[in-house]
Design an enzyme around this catalytic site. Structure first.
Site, mmCIF file in Angstrom:
data_model
loop_
_atom_site.group_PDB
_atom_site.id
_atom_site.type_symbol
_atom_site.label_atom_id
_atom_site.label_comp_id
_atom_site.label_asym_id
_atom_site.label_seq_id
_atom_site.Cartn_x
_atom_site.Cartn_y
_atom_site.Cartn_z
ATOM 1 N N GLN A 45 -2.764 -1.289 -3.759
ATOM 2 C CA GLN A 45 -2.499 -0.330 -2.688
ATOM 3 C C GLN A 45 -1.216 0.445 -2.958
ATOM 4 O O GLN A 45 -0.244 -0.100 -3.490
ATOM 5 C CB GLN A 45 -2.390 -1.061 -1.346
ATOM 6 C CG GLN A 45 -2.400 -0.136 -0.144
ATOM 7 C CD GLN A 45 -2.592 -0.890 1.161
ATOM 8 O OE1 GLN A 45 -3.075 -2.028 1.160
ATOM 9 N NE2 GLN A 45 -2.226 -0.282 2.269
ATOM 10 N N SER A 130 -2.588 -7.126 -7.130
ATOM 11 C CA SER A 130 -2.928 -7.359 -5.727
ATOM 12 C C SER A 130 -4.394 -6.997 -5.486
ATOM 13 O O SER A 130 -5.295 -7.633 -6.015
ATOM 14 C CB SER A 130 -1.974 -6.573 -4.828
ATOM 15 O OG SER A 130 -2.127 -6.936 -3.477
ATOM 16 N N LEU A 131 -4.670 -5.965 -4.679
ATOM 17 C CA LEU A 131 -6.040 -5.506 -4.463
ATOM 18 C C LEU A 131 -6.765 -5.310 -5.787
ATOM 19 O O LEU A 131 -7.974 -5.572 -5.904
ATOM 20 C CB LEU A 131 -6.026 -4.184 -3.692
ATOM 21 C CG LEU A 131 -7.312 -3.369 -3.747
ATOM 22 C CD1 LEU A 131 -8.361 -3.983 -2.843
ATOM 23 C CD2 LEU A 131 -7.062 -1.918 -3.409
ATOM 24 N N ARG A 154 -10.358 -7.539 4.233
ATOM 25 C CA ARG A 154 -9.022 -7.937 3.780
ATOM 26 C C ARG A 154 -7.986 -6.974 4.343
ATOM 27 O O ARG A 154 -6.971 -7.388 4.903
ATOM 28 C CB ARG A 154 -8.964 -7.933 2.247
ATOM 29 C CG ARG A 154 -7.608 -8.308 1.636
ATOM 30 C CD ARG A 154 -7.729 -8.223 0.114
ATOM 31 N NE ARG A 154 -6.546 -8.718 -0.581
ATOM 32 C CZ ARG A 154 -5.534 -7.959 -0.988
ATOM 33 N NH1 ARG A 154 -5.534 -6.649 -0.727
ATOM 34 N NH2 ARG A 154 -4.515 -8.488 -1.632
ATOM 35 N N HIS A 247 1.953 -10.098 0.924
ATOM 36 C CA HIS A 247 2.354 -11.196 0.041
ATOM 37 C C HIS A 247 3.552 -11.978 0.579
ATOM 38 O O HIS A 247 4.527 -12.238 -0.138
ATOM 39 C CB HIS A 247 2.615 -10.667 -1.372
ATOM 40 C CG HIS A 247 1.438 -9.961 -1.951
ATOM 41 N ND1 HIS A 247 0.264 -10.603 -2.260
ATOM 42 C CD2 HIS A 247 1.226 -8.647 -2.229
ATOM 43 C CE1 HIS A 247 -0.612 -9.732 -2.719
ATOM 44 N NE2 HIS A 247 -0.059 -8.538 -2.701
ATOM 45 N N GLN A 296 -3.569 -15.457 -2.819
ATOM 46 C CA GLN A 296 -2.908 -14.215 -3.203
ATOM 47 C C GLN A 296 -2.384 -13.432 -2.001
ATOM 48 O O GLN A 296 -1.396 -12.706 -2.096
ATOM 49 C CB GLN A 296 -3.895 -13.351 -3.997
ATOM 50 C CG GLN A 296 -3.310 -12.122 -4.643
ATOM 51 C CD GLN A 296 -4.233 -10.930 -4.508
ATOM 52 O OE1 GLN A 296 -4.398 -10.390 -3.429
ATOM 53 N NE2 GLN A 296 -4.832 -10.542 -5.619
#
Length: 374
Positions: A45, A130-131, A154, A247, A296
């Site tokens: 993102q 991440s994503l 998510r 996170h 994660q």
């Protein structure tokens, strides 16, 4: 002849008539190209912008199919939002995440279907920030595009979590002074121990040897930024324009929602190793994928260690898919001699300076630079 040999290796549909003004300043062997392996990388993102992937959608049925499938799964016109919407709407977590994933997969699909790129033969590792880890799983046939898009929840879960926190949150990028990365975690732990109840700050991302991100409540993140700069661990701090404190433990409610959702998702063994954000090592079995993706959500993204794992295993050749060049910039700063190819929107950008080969690719005349990694 070398030019044609190269594209027979990497793209079956490029012909001699596609090539323009070939300029070769040095030579290399065909075997060096064929035997080289790379890592493919996908962004997270923050990479989104209005219009990303629109040219691919207009020119390639394979890209159009990806966007249409995303629209169908979501039950909304994501394509219209990405191509014609407002940046403020696209930046919302629940929209940005499926939009970036869809665009990244569309780029990959074009290269696979139109130019013969093959992940299993060309790549040793796949990584996503991440994503982007979900995109890496799609690219390696571990997760279907349809199931990946379903996990829009998510982003929705993260957005809902923030609205329920009732307090300002923040994320700040830190420029870490040379050789201070190893001191960062200890210092953040010490700062956290002094915070009043209800305030928290954690290390969200370690992106490179000189960049990290902290996440948490607004006051705690601001305080930690000031302390880290006064300790001369961080040289600068920049607040990120994000809608959630990704996170960190504040995202626990979102992680719980993801854990429930994972029971309906089917994963397969990846066709190449996917390196986990959490462990910075290849995923060992299909059964651990759901738990790693859940972890994660609240864990530190170990991107720097993940890239180091690639380096330790002989990788100096990277292909980056997606609508932004942030990951390439991080790589180039730490490893300036490595070969990095960017597939952005509908063009290829290269960051090395060895051989200039001009090719008419995906509708544009642009430089493609290649070197022998052997």
């Amino acid at each position: 002849m070398f030019v044609l040999d190269f594209f027979r290796t990497y793209g079956r549909k490029l012909t001699a008539s596609s090539l323009q003004a070939v300029q070769i300043r040095t030579s290399m062997s065909r075997s060096g190209v064929e035997n080289s392996q790379c890592a493919i990388l996908f962004p997270g993102q923050g990479a989104q912008y209005i219009g990303m992937g629109k040219d691919l959608y207009s020119n390639y049925p394979s890209a159009r199919k990806v966007f249409e499938e995303a629209d169908d799964v979501l039950g909304l016109n994501l394509t219209k939002l990405v191509f014609e919407g407002q940046q403020k709407d696209l930046t919302q977590t629940q929209n940005a995440q499926p939009a970036i994933l869809t665009t990244s997969v569309a780029i990959l699909q074009v290269l696979e279907s139109e130019f013969g790129f093959d992940v299993s033969s060309a790549c040793a590792y796949a990584l996503g920030h991440s994503l982007g880890e979900y995109t890496a799983l799609v690219a390696t046939k571990s997760l279907s595009l349809r199931d990946a898009i379903k996990l829009r929840l998510r982003g929705e879960a993260m957005a809902n979590t923030v609205s329920q926190l009732g307090t300002k949150t923040a994320m700040v990028a830190l420029i870490v002074r040379e050789d201070n990365l190893n001191k960062l975690q200890a210092s953040i732990n010490e700062i956290s121990s002094t915070l009043p109840e209800g305030e928290s700050v954690e290390l969200a991302n370690i992106n490179s040897s000189s960049q990290a991100v902290i996440s948490g409540t607004g006051k705690a993140v601001d305080y930690a930024s000031r302390v880290l700069q006064s300790q001369r661990i961080a040289a600068r701090a920049l607040e990120l324009p994000v809608s959630a404190p990704f996170h960190c433990k504040l995202m626990r409610p979102a992680a719980d929602i993801m854990q429930k959702a994972m029971s309906d998702i089917k994963f397969e063994k990846p066709i190449v190793d996917v390196i986990s954000n959490v462990t910075a090592n290849p995923i060992q079995s299909v059964s651990e994928i759901p738990s790693l993706l859940v972890r994660q959500v609240t864990a530190t993204v170990q991107w720097h260690k993940s890239i180091n794992y690639c380096k330790e295993n002989g990788i100096n050749n990277y292909i980056l898919f997606g609508p932004a060049r942030v990951l390439a910039n991080l790589l180039k700063k730490d490893y300036p001699l490595d070969f990095i190819r960017l597939y952005l929107k509908d063009i290829i950008v290269n960051l090395t300076n060895d051989i200039n080969i001009y090719v008419h690719l995906i509708g544009l005349l642009l430089p493609l630079k290649i070197f022998n990694p052997i």
